[in-house]
Scaffold this motif. Structure first.
Motif, short mmCIF file in Angstrom:
data_model
loop_
_atom_site.label_atom_id
_atom_site.label_comp_id
_atom_site.label_asym_id
_atom_site.label_seq_id
_atom_site.Cartn_x
_atom_site.Cartn_y
_atom_site.Cartn_z
N GLY A 54 0.77 -1.23 0.00
CA GLY A 54 0.00 0.00 0.00
C GLY A 54 0.81 1.28 0.00
O GLY A 54 0.25 2.37 0.13
N LYS A 55 2.13 1.19 -0.17
CA LYS A 55 2.98 2.37 -0.15
C LYS A 55 3.72 2.51 -1.48
O LYS A 55 4.26 1.54 -2.01
CB LYS A 55 3.99 2.29 1.00
N LYS A 56 3.76 3.73 -1.97
CA LYS A 56 4.45 4.01 -3.23
C LYS A 56 5.96 4.11 -2.98
O LYS A 56 6.41 4.73 -2.03
CB LYS A 56 3.94 5.32 -3.83
N ASN A 57 6.73 3.46 -3.87
CA ASN A 57 8.18 3.63 -3.87
C ASN A 57 8.46 4.86 -4.72
O ASN A 57 8.50 4.80 -5.96
CB ASN A 57 8.86 2.39 -4.44
N VAL A 58 8.61 6.00 -4.07
CA VAL A 58 8.70 7.28 -4.78
C VAL A 58 9.89 7.31 -5.72
O VAL A 58 9.79 7.77 -6.87
CB VAL A 58 8.77 8.44 -3.77
N ALA A 59 11.03 6.81 -5.28
CA ALA A 59 12.23 6.83 -6.12
C ALA A 59 12.03 6.02 -7.39
O ALA A 59 12.40 6.45 -8.49
CB ALA A 59 13.42 6.31 -5.33
N ASN A 60 11.42 4.84 -7.26
CA ASN A 60 11.19 4.01 -8.44
C ASN A 60 10.12 4.60 -9.34
O ASN A 60 10.20 4.51 -10.57
CB ASN A 60 10.82 2.59 -8.02
N CYS A 61 9.09 5.20 -8.74
CA CYS A 61 8.03 5.80 -9.55
C CYS A 61 8.54 7.01 -10.34
O CYS A 61 8.01 7.32 -11.42
CB CYS A 61 6.84 6.20 -8.68
N ARG A 75 -3.06 0.53 -5.90
CA ARG A 75 -2.08 1.40 -5.24
C ARG A 75 -2.14 1.29 -3.72
O ARG A 75 -1.16 1.51 -3.03
CB ARG A 75 -2.29 2.85 -5.67
N GLY A 76 -3.32 0.93 -3.18
CA GLY A 76 -3.46 0.90 -1.72
C GLY A 76 -3.56 -0.47 -1.12
O GLY A 76 -3.88 -0.60 0.07
N CYS A 77 -3.25 -1.51 -1.89
CA CYS A 77 -3.37 -2.87 -1.38
C CYS A 77 -2.27 -3.16 -0.35
O CYS A 77 -1.09 -3.23 -0.68
CB CYS A 77 -3.30 -3.88 -2.52
N THR A 78 -2.67 -3.32 0.90
CA THR A 78 -1.69 -3.54 1.97
C THR A 78 -1.13 -4.96 1.98
O THR A 78 -0.19 -5.24 2.73
CB THR A 78 -2.31 -3.23 3.34
N ARG A 79 -1.70 -5.83 1.18
CA ARG A 79 -1.21 -7.21 1.12
C ARG A 79 -0.66 -7.55 -0.27
O ARG A 79 -0.57 -8.72 -0.64
CB ARG A 79 -2.33 -8.20 1.48
N GLY A 80 -0.33 -6.52 -1.05
CA GLY A 80 0.11 -6.80 -2.40
C GLY A 80 1.22 -5.88 -2.88
O GLY A 80 1.76 -5.07 -2.12
N GLN A 81 1.54 -6.02 -4.16
CA GLN A 81 2.61 -5.25 -4.78
C GLN A 81 2.19 -4.89 -6.20
O GLN A 81 1.35 -5.55 -6.82
CB GLN A 81 3.90 -6.07 -4.86
#
Length: 278
Positions: free
Chosen positions: A191-198, A215-221
């Motif tokens: 559920g967290k954006k990797n700002v550097a990679n984005c 974008r907000g899935c806390t159990r996914g990627q």
């Protein structure tokens, strides 16, 4: 402390579990070994030590022996999905697939797994369980179509990060790969954006930002994934029935296949292939 615990395998087991929960694997290992020195038939100590040896040491053969003996003892605390899960997984990794399925079937029979194929340990009752899904069945067809309509944009941003000198793609790190070169470039995790990679794939992330469940899935990627020819992934199952996995084909040569339950399928460029989380 040593004198207090010296003659009680139960207390050593309690100490071992406390250390295991705290992530102190070596003290946990020693505690369970101490419990087995006091009581060599202690099934509870065996399943926990087998769990450590299989998951931390990656020693399948020794882990199997301890997990099997501990489960067969039927001692309190040995009827646990984690031990059945890792026993079956270890058996599969030494090519004893029929024995592994027997373990999974037994786990499903006694209520530890939803089925021999869906072995997730953290589940929500009443959710539909099926190997394959259509975009319409996910209730997210609108967002999936948005990504499919822009698949070439997404592909090009992913390909631009394949320069080995940049080191953007990292090796798969969940010990799912039997052989071959499999690398990943993560954009969102838990559920967290990797700002550097984005910042390196801004158009893709702008599309994903419009997809709340992704974008907000806390159990996914959300990630780019590249498998080079010759990759083989161990049979595995996701940790929960709360998610499904959606693969958008970007560059698909002839030959690769994915099996879910007993059915094999392949990917198509510009289209989603959707399955239970695996």
């Amino acid at each position: 402390m040593t004198q207090k615990y010296s003659n009680s395998s139960e207390l050593w087991n309690e100490l071992g579990v406390s250390n295991l929960i705290a992530g102190r694997n070596d003290p946990a290992r020693q505690a369970f070994k101490q419990a087995l020195e006091i009581n060599p038939n202690d099934g509870y100590a065996k399943v926990h030590l087998g769990f450590i040896i299989k998951t931390i040491d990656l020693n399948n053969e020794d882990g199997i022996k301890l997990l099997q003996d501990g489960i067969q003892s039927k001692h309190p605390g040995t009827k646990d999905g984690r031990f059945y899960f890792h026993l079956g997984d270890a058996l599969q990794r030494i090519d004893k697939n029929n024995e592994a399925l027997e373990v999974y079937e037994e786990g499903a029979k006694i209520g530890l797994f939803l089925s021999k194929y869906q072995r997730s340990l953290y589940n929500v009752n009443s959710l539909t369980g099926q190997p394959w899904w259509t975009p319409e069945q996910t209730k997210n067809n609108k967002y999936l179509k948005l990504l499919e309509d822009n698949w070439k944009v997404i592909r090009d941003e992913g390909l631009a990060q394949m320069d080995a000198e940049k080191g953007t793609f990292l090796p798969e790190e969940e010990n799912l790969r039997e052989k071959g070169d499999w690398k990943q470039f993560t954009l969102y995790q838990q559920g967290k954006k990797n700002v550097a990679n984005c910042m390196k794939a801004p158009k893709t992330c702008k599309l994903i930002d419009q997809f709340p469940e992704a974008r907000g899935c806390t159990r996914g990627q959300v990630k780019f994934s590249i498998m080079q020819p010759g990759v083989h992934v161990w049979p595995h199952c996701g940790p929960t029935n709360c998610r499904i996995r959606s693969h958008l084909g970007l560059v698909i040569p002839k030959g690769p296949r994915i099996r879910v339950a007993n059915e094999q399928r392949t990917w198509t460029e510009g289209q989603f292939l959707i399955s239970i989380a695996c």
